[in-house]
Design an enzyme around this catalytic site. Structure first.
Site, PDB file in Angstrom:
ATOM      1  N   CYS A   1       6.690  -5.914   8.048  1.00  0.00           N
ATOM      2  CA  CYS A   1       5.734  -6.159   6.972  1.00  0.00           C
ATOM      3  C   CYS A   1       6.207  -5.630   5.624  1.00  0.00           C
ATOM      4  O   CYS A   1       5.532  -5.835   4.606  1.00  0.00           O
ATOM      5  CB  CYS A   1       4.382  -5.551   7.333  1.00  0.00           C
ATOM      6  SG  CYS A   1       3.800  -6.056   8.962  1.00  0.00           S
TER       7      CYS A   1
ATOM      8  N   HIS B   1      -0.688  -1.084   0.664  1.00  0.00           N
ATOM      9  CA  HIS B   1      -0.413  -1.874   1.864  1.00  0.00           C
ATOM     10  C   HIS B   1      -1.740  -2.271   2.508  1.00  0.00           C
ATOM     11  O   HIS B   1      -1.916  -3.426   2.890  1.00  0.00           O
ATOM     12  CB  HIS B   1       0.455  -1.070   2.824  1.00  0.00           C
ATOM     13  CG  HIS B   1       0.909  -1.832   4.024  1.00  0.00           C
ATOM     14  ND1 HIS B   1       1.622  -3.016   3.935  1.00  0.00           N
ATOM     15  CD2 HIS B   1       0.733  -1.598   5.353  1.00  0.00           C
ATOM     16  CE1 HIS B   1       1.873  -3.467   5.152  1.00  0.00           C
ATOM     17  NE2 HIS B   1       1.341  -2.634   6.034  1.00  0.00           N
TER      18      HIS B   1
ATOM     19  N   GLU C   1      -2.364   5.896   4.741  1.00  0.00           N
ATOM     20  CA  GLU C   1      -1.910   5.558   3.392  1.00  0.00           C
ATOM     21  C   GLU C   1      -2.767   6.232   2.333  1.00  0.00           C
ATOM     22  O   GLU C   1      -2.250   6.748   1.337  1.00  0.00           O
ATOM     23  CB  GLU C   1      -1.919   4.037   3.188  1.00  0.00           C
ATOM     24  CG  GLU C   1      -1.386   3.640   1.820  1.00  0.00           C
ATOM     25  CD  GLU C   1      -1.319   2.144   1.591  1.00  0.00           C
ATOM     26  OE1 GLU C   1      -0.678   1.716   0.609  1.00  0.00           O
ATOM     27  OE2 GLU C   1      -1.923   1.383   2.389  1.00  0.00           O
TER      28      GLU C   1
ATOM     29  N   LYS D   1      -5.097  -7.755   0.556  1.00  0.00           N
ATOM     30  CA  LYS D   1      -5.216  -8.324   1.898  1.00  0.00           C
ATOM     31  C   LYS D   1      -6.669  -8.621   2.268  1.00  0.00           C
ATOM     32  O   LYS D   1      -6.924  -9.385   3.195  1.00  0.00           O
ATOM     33  CB  LYS D   1      -4.579  -7.388   2.923  1.00  0.00           C
ATOM     34  CG  LYS D   1      -3.053  -7.305   2.827  1.00  0.00           C
ATOM     35  CD  LYS D   1      -2.495  -6.406   3.910  1.00  0.00           C
ATOM     36  CE  LYS D   1      -0.965  -6.351   3.870  1.00  0.00           C
ATOM     37  NZ  LYS D   1      -0.456  -5.561   2.726  1.00  0.00           N
TER      38      LYS D   1
ATOM     39  N   HIS E   1      -3.101 -10.624   5.907  1.00  0.00           N
ATOM     40  CA  HIS E   1      -1.793  -9.966   5.985  1.00  0.00           C
ATOM     41  C   HIS E   1      -0.727 -11.025   6.230  1.00  0.00           C
ATOM     42  O   HIS E   1      -0.662 -11.617   7.314  1.00  0.00           O
ATOM     43  CB  HIS E   1      -1.816  -8.951   7.126  1.00  0.00           C
ATOM     44  CG  HIS E   1      -0.635  -8.032   7.150  1.00  0.00           C
ATOM     45  ND1 HIS E   1       0.486  -8.222   6.372  1.00  0.00           N
ATOM     46  CD2 HIS E   1      -0.400  -6.894   7.881  1.00  0.00           C
ATOM     47  CE1 HIS E   1       1.358  -7.265   6.616  1.00  0.00           C
ATOM     48  NE2 HIS E   1       0.846  -6.446   7.526  1.00  0.00           N
TER      49      HIS E   1
ATOM     50  N   PHE F   1       5.896  -2.458  11.027  1.00  0.00           N
ATOM     51  CA  PHE F   1       6.207  -2.049  12.390  1.00  0.00           C
ATOM     52  C   PHE F   1       7.654  -1.567  12.438  1.00  0.00           C
ATOM     53  O   PHE F   1       8.529  -2.097  11.752  1.00  0.00           O
ATOM     54  CB  PHE F   1       6.029  -3.212  13.366  1.00  0.00           C
ATOM     55  CG  PHE F   1       4.598  -3.536  13.703  1.00  0.00           C
ATOM     56  CD1 PHE F   1       3.545  -2.765  13.244  1.00  0.00           C
ATOM     57  CD2 PHE F   1       4.307  -4.630  14.507  1.00  0.00           C
ATOM     58  CE1 PHE F   1       2.237  -3.068  13.576  1.00  0.00           C
ATOM     59  CE2 PHE F   1       3.003  -4.951  14.843  1.00  0.00           C
ATOM     60  CZ  PHE F   1       1.954  -4.165  14.376  1.00  0.00           C
TER      61      PHE F   1
END
Length: 412
Positions: free
Chosen positions: A167, A307, A318, A336, A341, A400
């Site tokens: 990502c 993010h 975060e 998002k 996403h 990931f």
């Protein structure tokens, strides 16, 4: 940061191309994302699965945009990438038939590549036999092909690269594109990301690992970053491409400079295949590296495009890192909530949104945030856009595998 750097290396963002669930083109994206309008909806291709909704690009027909023969040779991930690249080149006021193609590079981020084509041909192999597998599989499914097709379409004949950091891929691509310009290997770089992996198999796996929202009764409100009742992300598809040039080159041709990419940082958590480091150590290292590369302090950052995936663990990790590094002052948003996403394309599209926020002096809201998690101590922009003159902003991407990438965008 380059060793021994004493002056900042800025690159001009002279063009943007966006093909997202919010629409095709900058204007459609600004209209819907800045309005906090969600693009999530039920998806016919996912009918009957546990999570039958997503954020799809609905206003693009690759055959109409690229021609039927060209579209048939491309997986959707490449088609979306080529369309975004064409937009970006046009937005920059460049003509690919006139430039020195050997001095134009391409860096594209993607996570899954042509997974839809692979799934289709695998099914053919199992159901009908290997003799009926298409020979085009090998020029459609590999992750390198989006960058390759962009090079063919735009006559970009310089370095041609794909990065795959989950990502964080799109942000990594923008950072590497800037480095190509600094090295002198290119005069123009088309940098960004593309993803089109809304397949039944991929979505089933994300569901089984608990990553996706299960709010199927109300898809439009399912992606809700930083909200107390968030329960996972909504998967999406799309592409974003930025045209990057050295500032002197952009000035010499009288180009409009939307904003500058002034810093890039990357790191690894080294923690877990899918869960973020709860202490946020890897993310913090990427942020601090980007700030140092931009010769910028945390106090200079007025806005963060987070993010912010809408997952319980990711958002809190975060947010705590943001508070620790930047303090309470930056205005934070996660786009998002509006477009879902976009996996490997997320960072590129969000980099474009950060450029637009700096250029416009207006920060988009976080869609669907109705009750902020009390454990998240941050100034989250909600409900409506916020006007704010911005000298510098940051865009975060974490993937990931614990792969992190951050860019710093400054005003032109």
């Amino acid at each position: 940061m380059a060793p021994g750097r004493r002056t900042r290396f800025d690159v001009a963002v002279t063009g943007l191309g966006l093909v997202t669930p919010a629409g095709t083109g900058v204007e459609k994206n600004v209209k819907r994302v800045w309005a906090g309008e969600s693009a999530a909806a039920r998806t016919d291709e996912l009918s009957g699965t546990a999570v039958d909704f997503s954020c799809r690009v609905e206003d693009v027909d690759p055959a109409a945009a690229l021609g039927r023969r060209a579209a048939l040779r491309m997986d959707r991930v490449s088609a979306l990438g080529v369309i975004a690249a064409r937009q970006a080149v046009a937005d920059a006021g460049l003509d690919s038939t006139e430039w020195d193609g050997a001095r134009v590079g391409v860096v594209i981020g993607t996570s899954f590549g042509g997974s839809a084509t692979f799934e289709r041909e695998h099914r053919t192999c199992l159901d009908e036999g290997p003799a009926l597998v298409s020979p085009t599989l090998m020029v459609m499914a590999p992750v390198n092909m989006t960058a390759g097709y962009i090079a063919m379409d735009c006559r970009a004949l310089g370095p041609n690269q794909v990065v795959s950091t989950a990502c964080a891929s799109g942000t990594t691509a923008v950072g590497f594109g800037r480095q190509l310009l600094e090295s002198g290997m290119c005069d123009v770089v088309l940098a960004g990301g593309s993803e089109a992996a809304l397949t039944r198999t991929g979505m089933a796996s994300l569901h089984k690992m608990g990553a996706l929202s299960r709010r199927g009764d109300d898809p439009a409100r399912a992606s809700r970053p930083f909200d107390l009742h968030r329960d996972g992300f909504v998967a999406g598809e799309g592409a974003g491409v930025l045209v990057l040039e050295r500032m002197a080159d952009a000035a010499a041709r009288g180009a409009r400079v939307r904003a500058r990419v002034s810093g890039f940082g990357a790191s690894a958590d080294g923690h877990h295949p899918s869960a973020p480091d709860p202490a946020g150590g890897g993310a913090e290292r990427a942020v601090r590296a980007a700030l140092a590369d931009a010769l910028t302090t945390p106090g200079d950052i007025g806005h963060i495009n987070a993010h912010g995936t809408s997952t319980p663990l990711g958002d809190i990790a975060e947010a705590r890192m943001i508070r620790r590094v930047y303090g309470a002052h930056p205005a934070v948003t996660s786009t998002k909530g509006a477009i879902g996403h976009l996996i490997g394309a997320a960072g590129a599209v969000e980099a474009a949104y950060t450029v637009l926020a700096v250029e416009r002096g207006e920060i988009p809201p976080t869609a669907n945030l109705t009750r902020q998690d009390p454990d998240i101590e941050a100034d989250i922009v909600t409900a409506a856009p916020r006007r704010a003159p911005l000298r510098a902003a940051a865009s975060h991407s974490f993937g990931f595998g614990g792969q992190n990438a951050v860019i710093v965008v400054t005003a032109a």
